[in-house]
Write a protein that holds these residues in place. Structure first.
Motif, PDB file in Angstrom:
ATOM      1  N   LEU A   1       1.030   3.582  10.424  1.00 21.52           N
ATOM      2  CA  LEU A   1       0.330   2.928   9.323  1.00 21.52           C
ATOM      3  C   LEU A   1      -0.009   1.481   9.670  1.00 21.52           C
ATOM      4  CD1 LEU A   1       2.378   4.236   6.262  1.00 21.52           C
ATOM      5  CD2 LEU A   1      -0.041   4.688   6.696  1.00 21.52           C
ATOM      6  N   ALA A   2       0.959   0.770  10.213  1.00 22.29           N
ATOM      7  CA  ALA A   2       0.729  -0.636  10.551  1.00 22.29           C
ATOM      8  C   ALA A   2      -0.338  -0.784  11.611  1.00 22.29           C
ATOM      9  CB  ALA A   2       2.037  -1.273  11.015  1.00 22.29           C
ATOM     10  N   GLN A   3      -0.406   0.157  12.550  1.00 28.67           N
ATOM     11  CA  GLN A   3      -1.473   0.129  13.552  1.00 28.67           C
ATOM     12  C   GLN A   3      -2.848   0.200  12.902  1.00 28.67           C
ATOM     13  OE1 GLN A   3      -0.213   3.345  16.391  1.00 28.67           O
ATOM     14  NE2 GLN A   3      -1.116   1.887  17.806  1.00 28.67           N
ATOM     15  N   GLN A   4      -2.918   0.920  11.792  1.00 25.88           N
ATOM     16  CA  GLN A   4      -4.180   1.074  11.076  1.00 25.88           C
ATOM     17  C   GLN A   4      -4.440  -0.096  10.127  1.00 25.88           C
ATOM     18  OE1 GLN A   4      -6.242   3.674  11.513  1.00 25.88           O
ATOM     19  NE2 GLN A   4      -4.979   5.131  12.631  1.00 25.88           N
ATOM     20  N   GLY A   5      -3.541  -1.063  10.114  1.00 25.31           N
ATOM     21  CA  GLY A   5      -3.710  -2.218   9.244  1.00 25.31           C
ATOM     22  C   GLY A   5      -3.223  -2.002   7.827  1.00 25.31           C
ATOM     23  N   VAL A   6      -2.459  -0.949   7.595  1.00 27.81           N
ATOM     24  CA  VAL A   6      -1.961  -0.652   6.253  1.00 27.81           C
ATOM     25  C   VAL A   6      -0.694  -1.464   5.986  1.00 27.81           C
ATOM     26  CG1 VAL A   6      -0.998   1.137   4.750  1.00 27.81           C
ATOM     27  CG2 VAL A   6      -2.943   1.662   6.246  1.00 27.81           C
ATOM     28  N   ASP A   7      -0.654  -2.094   4.838  1.00 28.15           N
ATOM     29  CA  ASP A   7       0.518  -2.852   4.421  1.00 28.15           C
ATOM     30  C   ASP A   7       1.569  -1.860   3.929  1.00 28.15           C
ATOM     31  OD1 ASP A   7       1.708  -5.546   3.553  1.00 28.15           O
ATOM     32  OD2 ASP A   7       1.765  -4.404   1.693  1.00 28.15           O
ATOM     33  N   CYS A   8       2.738  -1.834   4.581  1.00 25.80           N
ATOM     34  CA  CYS A   8       3.753  -0.877   4.149  1.00 25.80           C
ATOM     35  C   CYS A   8       5.136  -1.503   4.161  1.00 25.80           C
ATOM     36  CB  CYS A   8       3.725   0.390   5.002  1.00 25.80           C
ATOM     37  SG  CYS A   8       4.116   0.165   6.741  1.00 25.80           S
TER      38      CYS A   8
ATOM     39  N   ALA B   1      -4.947   5.423   5.630  1.00 24.30           N
ATOM     40  CA  ALA B   1      -5.704   4.215   5.963  1.00 24.30           C
ATOM     41  C   ALA B   1      -7.167   4.362   5.595  1.00 24.30           C
ATOM     42  CB  ALA B   1      -5.550   3.909   7.453  1.00 24.30           C
ATOM     43  N   ALA B   2      -7.760   5.514   5.893  1.00 30.78           N
ATOM     44  CA  ALA B   2      -9.180   5.735   5.608  1.00 30.78           C
ATOM     45  C   ALA B   2      -9.456   5.689   4.117  1.00 30.78           C
ATOM     46  CB  ALA B   2      -9.622   7.066   6.199  1.00 30.78           C
ATOM     47  N   VAL B   3      -8.568   6.276   3.318  1.00 30.19           N
ATOM     48  CA  VAL B   3      -8.756   6.271   1.873  1.00 30.19           C
ATOM     49  C   VAL B   3      -8.543   4.871   1.317  1.00 30.19           C
ATOM     50  CG1 VAL B   3      -7.841   7.160  -0.312  1.00 30.19           C
ATOM     51  CG2 VAL B   3      -8.187   8.704   1.615  1.00 30.19           C
TER      52      VAL B   3
ATOM     53  N   ASP C   1       0.828  -1.208   0.000  1.00 31.14           N
ATOM     54  CA  ASP C   1       0.000   0.000   0.000  1.00 31.14           C
ATOM     55  C   ASP C   1       0.860   1.254   0.000  1.00 31.14           C
ATOM     56  OD1 ASP C   1      -2.438  -1.363   0.098  1.00 31.14           O
ATOM     57  OD2 ASP C   1      -2.411  -1.477   2.282  1.00 31.14           O
ATOM     58  N   VAL C   2       1.835   1.292   0.909  1.00 33.57           N
ATOM     59  CA  VAL C   2       2.621   2.511   1.093  1.00 33.57           C
ATOM     60  C   VAL C   2       4.104   2.167   1.156  1.00 33.57           C
ATOM     61  CG1 VAL C   2       3.036   4.531   2.539  1.00 33.57           C
ATOM     62  CG2 VAL C   2       0.724   3.587   2.385  1.00 33.57           C
ATOM     63  N   LEU C   3       4.889   2.866   0.361  1.00 36.03           N
ATOM     64  CA  LEU C   3       6.343   2.773   0.423  1.00 36.03           C
ATOM     65  C   LEU C   3       6.841   3.942   1.251  1.00 36.03           C
ATOM     66  CD1 LEU C   3       9.125   1.673  -0.481  1.00 36.03           C
ATOM     67  CD2 LEU C   3       8.919   3.135  -2.513  1.00 36.03           C
TER      68      LEU C   3
END
Length: 566
Positions: free
Chosen positions: A30-37, A342-344, A13-15
């Protein structure tokens, strides 16, 4: 010869580019929000250099939310410096004192902030703080790739909907192509990402400095004092001594003329001479552990956002160390950005929400840089005679305001009256739940445990209500379902107890009112009483604040699952 084979790395998701304090904070949030980075850092390891010390209360609130407050306070420097406070000026550590920093704008590390925040200052140095953040990022599943350099990147795809980046693993020489949805540049003051985007980073250089980390027993010269910093002014050295353990572990900042002095001339021998001068001990034999140089400057990038690329930390702003605002400002950048991404990515906010990152963080950063500059210039007053010291610059605002009482004005908060901020731009002494401000600390009890109102915020919007909240409860359920937004509701007096009975006072509402708080703990909107059409009102407000279209849609954005080679 090293291999230069190429492969494609996809589906993150995010670099995050840069593995310092701002980059690691971004990855954790980001990871707390479940975003794969995925994080890449060109250096083989964290530097471990002490550099900055001191994490302000707001940044510590964010570390608390990340679940690592106790770990940070348990680090060696944090434990050893827990009772240090005050800034001194002296001819040398062993010599006569010239004065101390005791102006009204200063809120000392030892000051009681219990009425403002659930967590006070922490004097953990940056090297140890980065260690804690790295460990937390790894536990959360972040892919950390040290010794990996970003070579180039493009914002591409049929509609510019992804980032294509080329990176090199310096351990093997292998180059890879990486696809991500967004890129966060946390690559420091000399940011290659910022330069590649052509974003101006103009400002003023105040001086050049050498940092000397050394070991020497200065217990006798300390004479029981427990200060944060001692400025030293004498014929041999102009700098600042900072204890790391109140005994043998020290950092010395040395000011030098870059135009007339080669930074390479600061050999270990010369640095040892300067340490002796600053300590006031001619026969001292210090052990020099490391020497680094840095530029004291005040700069803010012209923009923090370029399509799918965002600047955080020193890539976005640099400031003099006076006041210790730099690292904490970068942490707040990361926190502001993480929930929005994360929301987007999750689809409950529209891409328009991301424009609020620059709208919010750049004005705050510019104002904070200005405060750091004013404090840096103000330090020279320590050389004034004690009875004739000049007054502080009237443009300096109190430390607590800079830490906790900024206010955002953006598309992600409702409009507010500019007249409440006379004379100080983004700062407001009114910490009463106005939209755009940090939600006030409120002591609560839930299930027998005490917590802060700030502990209720994190991964989703929260509607805080009073005990008379039936209309709001029905509205929240309906709006959450209709907009597919993970909206939580906490009733003050129902789910949680207001220990000091200060809810209406601190948040500016009545028993029938409600306050909408964003995942980053910023008040987005408030309503003093329950309107007749509570559901319609809440739906309209939430859709607008989250960048949704008129029908409440989020432009079909959904999170891409990380499934490629990592």
């Amino acid at each position: 010869m090293l291999s230069t084979t190429r492969s494609t790395l996809r589906n993150t998701d995010v670099l995050v580019v840069g593995g310092g304090l701002a980059g690691l904070s971004t990855a954790v949030f980001l990871a707390q929000q479940g975003v794969d980075c995925l994080l890449v850092e060109r250096q083989p390891e964290l530097s471990g250099h002490p550099r900055a010390r001191g994490v302000h209360p707001r940044a510590m609130e964010l570390m608390r939310a990340a679940g690592i407050e106790d770990e940070i306070r348990a680090m060696p420097s944090a434990r050893r410096l827990a009772h240090n406070s005050g800034v001194l000026a002296a001819r040398s550590l062993a010599g006569p004192e010239l004065g101390s920093l005791d102006d009204k704008y200063v809120m000392d590390v030892g000051a009681d902030v219990a009425s403002l925040s659930p967590t006070p200052w922490c004097l953990c140095h940056q090297g140890e703080l980065e260690d804690v953040l790295r460990d937390r990022a790894e536990r959360l599943g972040v892919a950390l790739r040290f010794h990996t350099e970003l070579l180039s990147f493009e914002q591409d795809g049929p509609e510019g909907e992804e980032i294509t980046a080329r990176v090199r693993d310096h351990a093997t020489g292998a180059e890879r192509t990486l696809k991500s949805r967004y890129l966060v540049a946390a690559d420091g003051a000399r940011s290659g990402v910022r330069d590649a985007l052509g974003i101006p980073f103009d400002g003023e250089v105040f001086g050049h400095y050498i940092n000397v980390h050394f070991r020497a027993d200065l217990t006798e010269q300390l004479a029981g004092r427990r200060f944060l910093m001692c400025y030293t002014f004498n014929e041999q050295v102009r700098g600042a001594l900072m204890p790391l353990d109140n005994s043998t572990d020290w950092l010395l900042h040395i000011s030098y003329d870059a135009a007339g002095t080669d930074a390479g001339s600061f050999t270990e021998e010369r640095c040892a001479e300067l340490v002796r001068a600053a300590a006031g001990v001619p026969d001292l034999d210090p052990r020099i552990l490391s020497v680094s140089r840095w530029e004291g400057a005040a700069r803010t990038a012209d923009r923090f956002h370029d399509e799918r690329v965002f600047l955080v930390g020193d890539a976005a702003h640099v400031m003099p160390p006076s006041g210790g605002f730099g690292s904490s400002t970068g942490i707040q950048d990361a926190h502001n950005l993480a929930w929005k991404l994360a929301a987007v990515l999750d689809g409950w906010a529209g891409p328009a929400l991301l424009t609020s990152y620059d709208e919010e963080r750049r004005p705050i950063s510019e104002a904070t840089v200005e405060q750091a500059v004013l404090r840096s210039r103000d330090r020279l007053r320590l050389l004034d005679e004690p009875g004739g010291r000049r007054p502080a610059d009237p443009g300096i605002v109190e430390d607590a305001l800079v830490w906790l009482s900024w206010r955002y004005r953006s598309s992600a908060v409702t409009a507010w009256d500019e007249s409440v901020l006379p004379g100080h731009g983004v700062w407001s002494a009114e910490n009463d739940g106005r939209p755009g401000s940090r939600a006030p600390h409120l002591r609560l009890r839930r299930g027998g445990a005490e917590l802060s109102a700030l502990d209720l915020f994190g991964s989703r919007p929260v509607l805080l209500t009073g005990p008379d909240d039936r209309a709001w409860r029905e509205a929240a359920r309906a709006v959450s379902h209709d907009l597919d937004v993970p909206l939580a509701l906490y009733g003050i007096g129902t789910e949680v107890t207001d220990i000091e009975d200060r809810w209406p006072e601190r948040y500016g509402v009545t028993a029938q009112g409600a306050v909408l708080v964003r995942p980053d703990g910023v008040v987005a909107w408030r309503c003093a009483d329950a309107p007749v059409f509570a559901g319609r009102t809440l739906r309209t407000v939430l859709a607008r604040l989250l960048g949704r279209d008129a029908a409440g849609g989020a432009a079909g954005t959904t999170r891409r699952e990380g499934s490629g080679e990592r």
